[in-house]
Each structure stands twice: as C-alpha cells, then as structure tokens.
Write an enzyme that holds these catalytic residues in place. Structure first.
Site, short mmCIF file in Angstrom:
data_model
loop_
_atom_site.label_atom_id
_atom_site.label_comp_id
_atom_site.label_asym_id
_atom_site.label_seq_id
_atom_site.Cartn_x
_atom_site.Cartn_y
_atom_site.Cartn_z
N ASP A 1 54.04 26.22 14.35
CA ASP A 1 54.04 26.23 15.82
C ASP A 1 54.61 27.57 16.27
O ASP A 1 55.27 28.29 15.49
CB ASP A 1 54.91 25.07 16.31
CG ASP A 1 55.09 25.07 17.81
OD1 ASP A 1 54.09 25.22 18.53
OD2 ASP A 1 56.25 24.93 18.27
N ASP B 1 58.70 22.00 16.42
CA ASP B 1 59.89 21.47 17.09
C ASP B 1 59.57 20.39 18.12
O ASP B 1 60.48 19.75 18.64
CB ASP B 1 60.66 22.60 17.78
CG ASP B 1 59.95 23.09 19.04
OD1 ASP B 1 58.71 23.30 19.00
OD2 ASP B 1 60.63 23.26 20.08
N ASP C 1 55.84 28.56 20.20
CA ASP C 1 56.92 28.45 21.17
C ASP C 1 58.01 27.52 20.68
O ASP C 1 57.77 26.37 20.32
CB ASP C 1 56.39 27.94 22.51
CG ASP C 1 55.46 28.93 23.18
OD1 ASP C 1 55.34 30.07 22.69
OD2 ASP C 1 54.84 28.57 24.20
#
Length: 278
Positions: A10, A215, A12
């Site tokens: 991922d 996250d 961001d």
C-alpha cells in the site's frame, strides 16, 4: 533465500507518510533495488498518480491501482510475454472493475440520498483540501477509471446503508484511510494480487515468496493474499482488526515502520527456516 520474492505495498500511510514523503524508507528501498526484488504498489490511487510516484521512487515494476480495479504490467517487463489486457501508455492494463460511469450513477442516485459525495462531485480545490495534495496531484486523483472515493455529509451510519444499497446493485464499498471507496463487487486488492501473481509466477524462479504491507481496512484482502502479511498502525494510532496466520504487526507506522518491517523480513528470508522468528 531461493526462488523469487515479490513485495506488494500500500502507499498512503504505509510506504508514504502523511506528507506523502518516504525518506525514512530509503534503506529498505535501496536494499530492494540492490537485490532486484520487484516492488509492486497496490493502492487506491489512480494510474496517473501511481505512475508519477513510481518515477519518484525509481520503480519499473508492475502496479495495482484503484483498490484492485486494474493491474498494470510494463511492456516487456522481465521478458515475460503477455497477451492479456490492453496496451496503454507502455503497459498492459488488465481491468478488473466496472465502468466509472456506473459508479457515478449510483452516487448520483442512492448515494446522494444518503448524503454521499464523491470525487466526481468535487472540484480540484476541494479534493486538494481534503487530501492535502497539491492541486496538480489532486487533478490526477480525480481522474478515476473504475473506483470512486467518497465521504458522507451526514450520519456515519449512512455507510452501512450505502454498502447494502451498493451490494443490491452489484457494487461494493470499502474503507481506506481518508475515504470510503465504491467499486465493482468482487474487486479488491487481494483479488488483483492473486491475478497478477497467476500471470507472472510461471515465468519466475520457484518457489515464489510474497510479502504484503498495508495499514487500512481496504488492505486486508491484500494481506490475506500473500505469504507474509505485515500490518502497520494507522496514522491516528492503533491497528485495524486483523487475525491472519503469520501476521506481523509493525510497531511503527508510515515509512519508518515500512522500512523496519521490510528489512526484518528480508533478513528472516535470508536466514531460512532456522532464522529469527518474526
């Protein structure tokens, strides 16, 4: 470590910090580059956004965009012959999602009735304000192909109603760091990872090892699709609920945590079964 390794990440809140920087990930990025390990972004960002970030990061590997709505493989990557997908901008683009117009129709009808607004309802200035992106990059974020970030201007329980209404229409809702995302049913980061692996794994030395880092709630399918999942804490603190076998929870978030987790995993893979436990 024998065989091949793919690292899916991922962006961001994971490889990128809140200010979209990645300086603290430099040691792990350098080690990945030195070893020639493919680093495959797997993001809710658009193809234009990820293309720009790949240039900043010095990447030339495949990438996954819009929460799994498309897999993009550079033409001639590692000499792998590919017939699947369409040639677009130097890549083979394999679309997994629904047409953007269909998503916009949902937000203009049931979504609007529930107080939802998407990127297609907002101008570049508003998207820049909501994301913290410069206007030029906010314009790239607005250029969607098969997913739509949105938010609610009303009660948060509208999210449950929107998800149910979307499901009745063959669509799905997931949640990222800042926004909800509207997608086609069955479209997610994990499905895209599995599809990409199925395409390229036969052309790579076996056995194939996979690492995934994320996250957010929308990263959970990605983590479920890899051998060694890594969950980073959210920028606001704490972890999204996740109970996958072999899950590594990294104590630090953002680029610093990404760097620590990648270096630790590479050391463990080098050591083999007798190496340090994660």
């Amino acid at each position: 470590m024998g065989g091949s390794l793919l690292v899916f990440t991922d962006l961001d809140g994971t490889l990128l910090d809140a200010d979209y920087g990645f300086a603290e990930a430099a040691p792990a990025l350098a080690e990945i580059r030195r070893r020639g390990i493919p680093l495959i972004p797997c993001s809710s960002k658009t193809r234009d956004e990820v293309e720009r970030l790949r240039r900043r990061l010095g990447l030339a590997d495949p990438f996954i965009v819009e929460n799994g709505a498309a897999c993009c493989i550079p033409e001639g990557w590692r000499g792998i012959p590919l017939a699947e997908g369409r040639r677009e901008g130097g890549c083979r683009v394999i679309r997994c999602g629904v047409a953007y117009e269909r998503l916009r129709r949902f937000l203009a009808g049931p979504g609007r009735a529930l107080g939802a607004r998407g990127f297609g309802d907002a101008g570049v200035a508003e998207i820049a304000r909501r994301t913290g992106l410069p206007a030029e990059e906010a314009a790239l974020a607005r250029r969607r192909e098969a997913s739509e970030p949105f938010w609610f201007e009303g009660p948060e329980r509208s999210a449950e109603l929107a998800a149910a209404a979307a499901a009745r229409r063959g669509l799905a809702v997931t949640r990222g760091g800042r926004f909800y995302h509207l997608l086609g049913a069955g479209v997610d980061k994990g499905a895209a990872v599995r599809r990409l692996v199925a395409l390229i794994a036969p052309h790579l030395p076996a056995p194939l090892h996979t690492i995934g880092l994320g996250d957010g709630e929308n990263d959970l399918p990605l983590l479920a699709a890899v051998d060694r999942p890594v969950l980073l804490p959210r920028p606001e603190g704490g972890f999204v609920p996740c109970d996958l076998p072999g899950l590594l929870r990294e104590r630090q978030g953002g680029a610093r945590g990404w760097n620590a987790a990648v270096l630790r995993l590479l050391a463990a893979l080098d050591a083999g079964p007798a190496g340090p436990r994660l």
